[in-house]
Design an enzyme around this catalytic site. Structure first.
Site, PDB file in Angstrom:
ATOM      1  CG  ASN A   1      48.345  30.388  54.870  1.00 58.15           C
ATOM      2  OD1 ASN A   1      49.461  30.283  55.372  1.00 58.15           O
ATOM      3  ND2 ASN A   1      47.933  31.510  54.306  1.00 58.15           N
TER       4      ASN A   1
ATOM      5  CB  CYS B   1      45.976  38.776  54.347  1.00 54.73           C
ATOM      6  SG  CYS B   1      45.570  37.342  55.315  1.00 54.73           S
TER       7      CYS B   1
END
Ligand code: PLP
Length: 377
Positions: free
Chosen positions: A147, A324
Site C-alpha cells: 500500500n 495510519c
C-alpha cells in the site's frame, strides 16, 4: 483547486453505490436472522450481494465471509490458520500492512520467519523456497500489492511454491481487489482479503475469501451468522454497497487501468523532467507495480519536513507512508524494510479512476514550486 491523491488511504464513494445503499436503507430494516418476512427479505438482499461478489472473483458464495473491512479479514485469516489449521509457523515480510504485521509481532504461539525483500519491495522467491523446506505446518502471508510503495507480488509463483511445500497461502489483496480482475482459481490462495472503501465503496465493510477446503471457527463469537464463521448482525447496507462498488470497479476495468496508469506514467516522466535528483520508492514498471500508487523520493530541499503540510496548504491530499502512520513521529516501516534513505522527503500519491490530467498538472506545478523554491535569505 483541491486535489485528492490519497486514494490508497480511502476513496470517495461512487454515487451509484450511495444510491443503491440509500434504497436498501429505506426499504430493508429487518434483521437477516429473523424468520419473518422482514428478515427473509433482508437475508435475500445479502445473499444476492454475496453471489454477485463470488461470481466476480470466481469463488463459491459460501467462500465469501463478510467482515468489518480489511483489518478484520487479515486478522481472521491468520487466527484461523493458527487455531483451526494447526499452523505453527508464519512466513511473511517486514513490509506488510499493520493488519498483518501486528498479528505477527506479539507474544504468539507460533514462529515467524521473515522472507527477504529487495530494495524495491520484491519478495525473494528463492529465499521463500529455502524457508519452506523447513517442514512445519506453515502459513505464507504476503500482500498482493504494497500500500505504500505499490510493489506487486508474483502471486502465482508464490501459490505454486505453497502447493509444492504444502503450505497455506494468505494474501492481503486490499489494494488490488477492485483494481485488477482477481480470480481465486488462478490466484491460488486459501485466504484473500477485501475492503470496500479502497474502490469507491463504503467504509467498515469487506470480506475474507476463505477456500471451501478450510474449515474456520469464528474469531468474533456470537450468533451463527456467516454460516457460523463470524457472529454479529450483518451490515446489510454496507454489504450491498460493497457488492455494487466491486461490480462497478470490474466494469470497464481495463479502461480504468489504462487511464490511471497513463496518469502515473505521465506524472513520473514530468517529475523526472522537472525535479533534478527525484526518484521513486518501489517498483515502477506497470507489470510489477500497482498502477494506483506512486511513491516519490524527493531530493533534500528547504522545508523538506513540511512537504505534506505544504502540499495540503495548496489543496493537495497525499500521504507519507500509510494513513495510519502519517502525522505520527514513527517513520514508515515499509521504507525502513526496503532500506530506503529515510532522510530524503517522500510522498505517496495515489490515484483513482476519477483522477484527471488537469489535477495531475496542478499537482506537478505545486510540487515544483515547493521543492525548487529558492531559500529565502
Ligand atoms: N491491508 C492493506 C494493504 C491496506 O492498505 C489497508 C488499509 O489501509 C488494510 C489492510 C486495512 O483495511 P481496512 O481499512 O478496511 O481495515
Amino acid at each position: 483547486m483541491r486535489v485528492y491523491l490519497d486514494n490508497a488511504a480511502t476513496t470517495p464513494m461512487a454515487t451509484e453505490v450511495i444510491d443503491e445503499m440509500t434504497n436498501v436503507m429505506k426499504a430493508q430494516f429487518g434483521n437477516p436472522s429473523s424468520t419473518h418476512a422482514f428478515g427473509r427479505e433482508a437475508r435475500g438482499v445479502i445473499e444476492v450481494a454475496r453471489r454477485k461478489i463470488a461470481k466476480l472473483i470466481g469463488a463459491e458464495p459460501k467462500e465469501v465471509v463478510f467482515t468489518s473491512g480489511g483489518t478484520e479479514a487479515d486478522n481472521m485469516a491468520i487466527i484461523c490458520a493458527v487455531e483451526d489449521l494447526g499452523v505453527t509457523r508464519v512466513i511473511s515480510t517486514t513490509i506488510e500492512h499493520h493488519a498483518v504485521g501486528h498479528c505477527l509481532n506479539g507474544d504468539q504461539p507460533f514462529k515467524v520467519d521473515y522472507v527477504r525483500v529487495s530494495d524495491t519491495g520484491r519478495v525473494d522467491l528463492a529465499h521463500l523456497e529455502d524457508l519452506l523446506q523447513d517442514d512445519q505446518k506453515t502459513l505464507v502471508s504476503l500482500m498482493h500489492a504494497n500500500n505504500e510503495i505499490g510493489t506487486l507480488l508474483d502471486a502465482e509463483a508464490v501459490s505454486a511454491l505453497c502447493k509444492k511445500y504444502n503450505a497455506y497461502f494468505h494474501s492481503d489483496t486490499v489494494q488490488t481487489m477492485g483494481h485488477y480482475t482477481i480470480d481465486v482459481n488462478t490466484f491460488g490462495a486459501d485466504f484473500l482479503t477485501c475492503s470496500a472503501h479502497k474502490f469507491h465503496g463504503p467504509k467498515g465493510i469487506g470480506f475474507l475469501y476463505v477456500s471451501k477446503e478450510v474449515k474456520m471457527s469464528p474469531m468474533i463469537q456470537g450468533g451463527s451468522q456467516e454460516r457460523g464463521m463470524r457472529g454479529g448482525t450483518e451490515n446489510i447496507t454496507g454489504i450491498v454497497g460493497l457488492a455494487k462498488a466491486l461490480e462497478l470497479a470490474n466494469t470497464d476495468i481495463l479502461e480504468h487501468q489504462e487511464h490511471v496508469q497513463g496518469l502515473k506514467t505521465y506524472m513520473m516522466a514530468q517529475l523526472i523532467a522537472r525535479i533534478p535528483g527525484v526518484n521513486f520508492h518501489g517498483e515502477t514498471s506497470p507489470d510489477k507495480s500497482l498502477y494506483t500508487v506512486l511513491n516519490v523520493c524527493f531530493p533534500p530541499f528547504e522545508n523538506k519536513s513540511m512537504l505534506l503540510f505544504l502540499l495540503d496548504l495548496d489543496g493537495i491530499a497525499s500521504s507519507g507512508g500509510s494513513a495510519c502512520t502519517s502525522g505520527a513521529s514513527v517513520g514508515s516501516h515499509v521504507l525502513r524494510g526496503i532500506q530506503a534513505d529515510i532522510n530524503r522527503p517522500n510522498a505517496r500519491f495515489s490515484f483513482s479512476r476519477y483522477t484527471t490530467m488537469e489535477e495531475i498538472n496542478y499537482v506537478l506545478e505545486i510540487i515544483e514550486k515547493i521543492v525548487l523554491a529558492v531559500p529565502v535569505g
